[in-house]
Design a protein around this motif. Structure first.
Motif, mmCIF file in Angstrom:
data_model
loop_
_atom_site.group_PDB
_atom_site.id
_atom_site.type_symbol
_atom_site.label_atom_id
_atom_site.label_comp_id
_atom_site.label_asym_id
_atom_site.label_seq_id
_atom_site.Cartn_x
_atom_site.Cartn_y
_atom_site.Cartn_z
ATOM 1 N N HIS A 203 28.753 -5.903 -50.831
ATOM 2 C CA HIS A 203 29.158 -5.833 -49.420
ATOM 3 C C HIS A 203 30.481 -6.573 -49.303
ATOM 4 O O HIS A 203 30.515 -7.799 -49.325
ATOM 5 C CB HIS A 203 28.064 -6.464 -48.554
ATOM 6 C CG HIS A 203 28.283 -6.254 -47.088
ATOM 7 N ND1 HIS A 203 27.451 -6.774 -46.132
ATOM 8 C CD2 HIS A 203 29.254 -5.572 -46.412
ATOM 9 C CE1 HIS A 203 27.885 -6.421 -44.931
ATOM 10 N NE2 HIS A 203 28.986 -5.706 -45.070
ATOM 11 N N THR B 144 28.939 -11.174 -51.304
ATOM 12 C CA THR B 144 27.651 -10.748 -50.761
ATOM 13 C C THR B 144 27.223 -9.487 -51.500
ATOM 14 O O THR B 144 27.990 -8.526 -51.627
ATOM 15 C CB THR B 144 27.741 -10.478 -49.241
ATOM 16 O OG1 THR B 144 28.908 -9.717 -48.971
ATOM 17 C CG2 THR B 144 27.782 -11.762 -48.469
ATOM 18 N N HIS B 145 25.993 -9.502 -51.996
ATOM 19 C CA HIS B 145 25.518 -8.405 -52.838
ATOM 20 C C HIS B 145 23.994 -8.419 -52.881
ATOM 21 O O HIS B 145 23.358 -9.379 -52.422
ATOM 22 C CB HIS B 145 26.076 -8.543 -54.257
ATOM 23 C CG HIS B 145 25.496 -9.705 -55.004
ATOM 24 N ND1 HIS B 145 25.910 -11.002 -54.782
ATOM 25 C CD2 HIS B 145 24.504 -9.794 -55.924
ATOM 26 C CE1 HIS B 145 25.203 -11.818 -55.545
ATOM 27 N NE2 HIS B 145 24.333 -11.114 -56.247
ATOM 28 N N TRP B 146 23.416 -7.366 -53.436
ATOM 29 C CA TRP B 146 22.007 -7.368 -53.799
ATOM 30 C C TRP B 146 21.834 -6.437 -54.979
ATOM 31 O O TRP B 146 22.755 -5.684 -55.339
ATOM 32 C CB TRP B 146 21.098 -7.021 -52.625
ATOM 33 C CG TRP B 146 21.222 -5.662 -52.011
ATOM 34 C CD1 TRP B 146 20.445 -4.572 -52.265
ATOM 35 C CD2 TRP B 146 22.164 -5.252 -50.995
ATOM 36 N NE1 TRP B 146 20.832 -3.517 -51.493
ATOM 37 C CE2 TRP B 146 21.884 -3.904 -50.693
ATOM 38 C CE3 TRP B 146 23.213 -5.883 -50.326
ATOM 39 C CZ2 TRP B 146 22.625 -3.178 -49.745
ATOM 40 C CZ3 TRP B 146 23.944 -5.158 -49.395
ATOM 41 C CH2 TRP B 146 23.643 -3.834 -49.103
ATOM 42 N N GLU C 83 20.251 -8.942 -49.337
ATOM 43 C CA GLU C 83 21.634 -9.408 -49.429
ATOM 44 C C GLU C 83 21.706 -10.926 -49.584
ATOM 45 O O GLU C 83 21.064 -11.664 -48.832
ATOM 46 C CB GLU C 83 22.420 -8.977 -48.189
ATOM 47 C CG GLU C 83 23.907 -9.282 -48.341
ATOM 48 C CD GLU C 83 24.710 -8.841 -47.131
ATOM 49 O OE1 GLU C 83 25.342 -7.782 -47.200
ATOM 50 O OE2 GLU C 83 24.684 -9.562 -46.115
ATOM 51 N N ASP D 119 20.988 -4.566 -46.355
ATOM 52 C CA ASP D 119 20.342 -3.962 -47.519
ATOM 53 C C ASP D 119 19.343 -2.885 -47.129
ATOM 54 O O ASP D 119 19.109 -1.940 -47.890
ATOM 55 C CB ASP D 119 19.667 -5.043 -48.372
ATOM 56 C CG ASP D 119 18.900 -6.048 -47.512
ATOM 57 O OD1 ASP D 119 17.704 -5.868 -47.322
ATOM 58 O OD2 ASP D 119 19.537 -7.006 -47.035
#
Ligand SMILES: [Fe+2]
Length: 193
Positions: free
Chosen positions: A110, A133-135, A89, A166
């Motif tokens: 997220h 927020t991400h991955w 993340e 994550d």
């Protein structure tokens, strides 16, 4: 070609218009773009020429200054290290904008107390605003080719949150190669229900 999922509820949305509407409500742009402009084996230069009008329009929309083609496959040197940079993340100080030409990958977003995943494939344009927020990781064939836009190439650096969220989400891609029974039924998302 995209698949939008809300993992805890196993809500699966595969209709382009519903994906677009649901992501728009979350501040994420999703569009389907024409893929027939260039052959699959076109050079990066040919791709940038063929999509010059869309590239310029996107620059105007988001204040991006450059665009380029990223192309990775299982033989790409350093692929594991590259993927390891982005599968935890993080945020960026600029938008993450991708038009997928080939291959498949999965973004986890997220947003507040919710995590959504968007599996993207050829023809999908996704714009994740800065600070989200991400991955991200690739699907099983570990292949992706995409046009990327940048506001400042120095800004496209992952800022890790260290949340560990994550680790709670398996990057399971459905994709066109998925032959089994769908884990969930395609439904219209209504989180107020
Ligand atoms: Fe990212």
């Amino acid at each position: 070609m995209a698949v939008l999922r809300f993992p805890p509820e196993e809500q699966v949305i595969e209709s382009d218009s519903e994906i677009r509407a649901n992501l728009a409500a979350l501040g994420i742009d999703y569009e389907r773009w024409d893929l027939s402009r260039v052959p699959a084996d076109a050079s990066a230069e040919a791709v940038l020429t063929a999509y010059a009008a869309e590239i310029e329009e996107m620059k105007r929309r988001g204040g991006y200054v450059t665009a380029g083609v990223i192309d990775v496959n299982p033989e790409t040197p350093g692929l594991d290290a590259m993927l390891a940079r982005f599968d935890k993340e993080h945020t960026h100080s600029e938008d993450e904008v991708r038009f997928i030409l080939a291959g498949r990958g999965i973004f986890f977003l997220h947003l507040g107390d919710m995590v959504a995943s968007v599996e993207v494939g050829p023809g999908d344009m996704l714009r994740v605003p800065k600070g989200t927020t991400h991955w991200f990781t690739l699907c099983e064939d570990r292949r992706i080719r995409a046009i990327r836009w940048f506001q400042d190439t120095a800004g496209w650096t992952p800022h890790y949150t260290g949340s560990g969220v994550d680790k709670d989400h398996q990057p399971l891609c459905f994709g066109p190669a998925y032959l089994g029974q769908r884990a969930g039924t395609t439904v219209t998302l209504d989180r107020n229900a």
